[in-house]
Design a protein around this motif. Structure first.
Motif, PDB file in Angstrom:
ATOM      1  N   ALA A  17      44.260 -83.277 -22.732  1.00  0.00           N
ATOM      2  CA  ALA A  17      45.140 -84.277 -23.408  1.00  0.00           C
ATOM      3  C   ALA A  17      46.566 -83.936 -22.882  1.00  0.00           C
ATOM      4  N   PRO A  18      47.536 -84.624 -22.632  1.00  0.00           N
ATOM      5  CA  PRO A  18      48.932 -84.384 -22.095  1.00  0.00           C
ATOM      6  C   PRO A  18      49.809 -83.657 -23.293  1.00  0.00           C
ATOM      7  N   ASP A  19      49.223 -83.938 -24.599  1.00  0.00           N
ATOM      8  CA  ASP A  19      50.136 -83.436 -25.779  1.00  0.00           C
ATOM      9  C   ASP A  19      48.729 -82.845 -26.723  1.00  0.00           C
ATOM     10  N   PRO A  20      48.348 -81.620 -26.411  1.00  0.00           N
ATOM     11  CA  PRO A  20      47.171 -81.596 -26.992  1.00  0.00           C
ATOM     12  C   PRO A  20      47.224 -81.164 -28.556  1.00  0.00           C
ATOM     13  N   TRP A  21      48.646 -80.653 -29.020  1.00  0.00           N
ATOM     14  CA  TRP A  21      48.802 -80.251 -30.386  1.00  0.00           C
ATOM     15  C   TRP A  21      49.383 -81.407 -31.108  1.00  0.00           C
ATOM     16  N   ARG A  22      49.570 -82.666 -30.237  1.00  0.00           N
ATOM     17  CA  ARG A  22      50.028 -83.854 -30.950  1.00  0.00           C
ATOM     18  C   ARG A  22      51.534 -83.423 -31.475  1.00  0.00           C
ATOM     19  N   LEU A  23      52.299 -82.830 -30.890  1.00  0.00           N
ATOM     20  CA  LEU A  23      53.863 -82.196 -31.266  1.00  0.00           C
ATOM     21  C   LEU A  23      54.891 -83.544 -31.357  1.00  0.00           C
ATOM     22  N   ALA A  24      54.482 -84.524 -30.675  1.00  0.00           N
ATOM     23  CA  ALA A  24      54.970 -85.757 -30.457  1.00  0.00           C
ATOM     24  C   ALA A  24      55.103 -86.722 -31.843  1.00  0.00           C
ATOM     25  N   ASP A  25      53.959 -86.743 -32.233  1.00  0.00           N
ATOM     26  CA  ASP A  25      53.720 -87.731 -33.267  1.00  0.00           C
ATOM     27  C   ASP A  25      53.390 -87.450 -34.776  1.00  0.00           C
ATOM     28  N   ARG A  26      53.103 -85.999 -34.891  1.00  0.00           N
ATOM     29  CA  ARG A  26      52.763 -85.514 -36.233  1.00  0.00           C
ATOM     30  C   ARG A  26      53.948 -85.290 -37.077  1.00  0.00           C
ATOM     31  N   TRP A  27      53.865 -85.767 -38.354  1.00  0.00           N
ATOM     32  CA  TRP A  27      54.887 -85.470 -39.332  1.00  0.00           C
ATOM     33  C   TRP A  27      55.001 -83.964 -39.490  1.00  0.00           C
ATOM     34  N   TYR A  28      53.955 -83.283 -39.761  1.00  0.00           N
ATOM     35  CA  TYR A  28      53.898 -81.870 -39.820  1.00  0.00           C
ATOM     36  C   TYR A  28      55.081 -81.304 -38.798  1.00  0.00           C
ATOM     37  N   GLU A  29      54.488 -81.516 -37.674  1.00  0.00           N
ATOM     38  CA  GLU A  29      55.584 -81.175 -36.649  1.00  0.00           C
ATOM     39  C   GLU A  29      57.192 -81.342 -36.530  1.00  0.00           C
ATOM     40  N   HIS A  30      57.174 -82.717 -36.796  1.00  0.00           N
ATOM     41  CA  HIS A  30      58.659 -83.383 -36.914  1.00  0.00           C
ATOM     42  C   HIS A  30      59.372 -82.619 -38.207  1.00  0.00           C
ATOM     43  N   ARG A  31      58.675 -82.439 -39.386  1.00  0.00           N
ATOM     44  CA  ARG A  31      59.297 -81.786 -40.470  1.00  0.00           C
ATOM     45  C   ARG A  31      59.620 -80.360 -40.059  1.00  0.00           C
ATOM     46  N   LYS A  32      58.554 -79.427 -39.655  1.00  0.00           N
ATOM     47  CA  LYS A  32      58.763 -78.093 -38.955  1.00  0.00           C
ATOM     48  C   LYS A  32      60.021 -78.103 -38.045  1.00  0.00           C
ATOM     49  N   TYR A  33      60.013 -79.011 -37.195  1.00  0.00           N
ATOM     50  CA  TYR A  33      61.065 -78.723 -36.280  1.00  0.00           C
ATOM     51  C   TYR A  33      62.449 -78.933 -36.700  1.00  0.00           C
ATOM     52  N   THR A  34      62.389 -79.905 -37.856  1.00  0.00           N
ATOM     53  CA  THR A  34      63.841 -80.153 -38.329  1.00  0.00           C
ATOM     54  C   THR A  34      64.154 -79.043 -39.435  1.00  0.00           C
ATOM     55  N   LEU A  35      63.323 -78.490 -39.817  1.00  0.00           N
ATOM     56  CA  LEU A  35      63.619 -77.242 -40.740  1.00  0.00           C
ATOM     57  C   LEU A  35      63.978 -76.163 -39.726  1.00  0.00           C
ATOM     58  N   THR A  36      63.644 -75.915 -38.714  1.00  0.00           N
ATOM     59  CA  THR A  36      63.836 -74.900 -37.497  1.00  0.00           C
ATOM     60  C   THR A  36      65.237 -74.943 -37.101  1.00  0.00           C
ATOM     61  N   LEU A  37      65.709 -76.215 -37.057  1.00  0.00           N
ATOM     62  CA  LEU A  37      67.194 -76.678 -36.645  1.00  0.00           C
ATOM     63  C   LEU A  37      68.006 -76.465 -37.884  1.00  0.00           C
ATOM     64  N   ALA A  38      67.550 -76.619 -38.921  1.00  0.00           N
ATOM     65  CA  ALA A  38      68.454 -76.610 -40.326  1.00  0.00           C
ATOM     66  C   ALA A  38      68.717 -75.039 -40.586  1.00  0.00           C
ATOM     67  N   SER A  39      67.861 -74.178 -39.979  1.00  0.00           N
ATOM     68  CA  SER A  39      67.705 -72.655 -40.428  1.00  0.00           C
ATOM     69  C   SER A  39      68.978 -71.901 -39.293  1.00  0.00           C
ATOM     70  N   LEU A  40      69.228 -72.617 -38.416  1.00  0.00           N
ATOM     71  CA  LEU A  40      70.313 -72.135 -37.518  1.00  0.00           C
ATOM     72  C   LEU A  40      71.584 -71.999 -38.193  1.00  0.00           C
ATOM     73  N   PRO A  41      72.377 -70.736 -38.156  1.00  0.00           N
ATOM     74  CA  PRO A  41      73.390 -70.469 -38.832  1.00  0.00           C
ATOM     75  C   PRO A  41      74.734 -71.295 -38.228  1.00  0.00           C
TER      76      PRO A  41
END
Length: 207
Positions: A17-41
């Motif tokens: 699959a071109p995106d085997p972990w479905r990083l582009a469409d899973r809410w779990y991933e979007h939420r995790k990435y948003t928290l990642t950016l929010a953690s940057l000081p």
């Protein structure tokens, strides 16, 4: 499992699959990435490095906070997908690179290690963290995010990685976030005198 996860595991995943972990469409991933950016000081960073960028979903989000982003992955098809996803962003460069044996030149004030460290054996993990500390500028930020459930291809969970990171010389642990499914940590490389950058509130004169 004591050895690093073999390269064939990753090439096999992208062959299916071109995106085997479905990083582009899973809410779990979007939420995790948003928290990642929010953690940057810091609001803005000069130059970021994101090894293991996969298809570039987080890469594109980091680009909004950075003057330059160097992203890398060991799998050619992942690099192609990430490059296509960020093709309209001239300050993003995506390279095929297998860390820790390969590492970009220059220094960074942000390094992002997302869903990466549990694939390495002890020796290669040590080398990767040594490279990270060496290339991170004094006052720079390291953010780490890792799945916290056991997986056959993962040597460690996010919780098991935490003490390894917190004990690393040259890094000072900062705020983190512990989710039922992943562990996020931030770390700072101190200045030569041992001091740290101001907190976001200090930087804006609130305290």
């Amino acid at each position: 499992m004591n050895d690093s996860t073999p390269a064939s595991y990753f090439t096999g995943m992208y062959a299916d699959a071109p995106d085997p972990w479905r990083l582009a469409d899973r809410w779990y991933e979007h939420r995790k990435y948003t928290l990642t950016l929010a953690s940057l000081p810091r609001r803005r960073y000069r130059r970021a490095f994101e090894p293991g960028c996969s298809v570039g979903v987080l890469t594109r989000m980091l680009a909004g906070r950075c003057e330059e982003v160097v992203a890398a992955d060991r799998v050619a098809t992942a690099v192609e997908e990430a490059a296509a996803r960020t093709a309209d962003l001239p300050h993003v460069r995506v390279r095929r690179m297998a860390v820790p044996e390969e590492w970009p030149e220059g220094s960074f004030d942000l390094v992002v290690l997302s869903e990466l460290l549990y694939y390495f054996d002890d020796e290669r993990l040590d080398r990767l963290l040594a490279n990270t500390v060496r290339s991170l500028e004094p006052g720079g930020t390291l953010v780490t995010v890792h799945w916290d459930h056991e997986v056959p291809e993962h040597r460690l969970t996010g919780s098991q990685l935490t003490p390894v990171l917190e004990a690393r010389a040259g890094l000072v642990p900062g705020p983190g976030f512990r989710d039922p499914d992943f562990v996020l940590g931030t770390f700072t490389r101190p200045f030569a005198d041992g001091s740290l950058p101001p907190t976001p509130a200090e930087a804006e004169g609130l305290v």
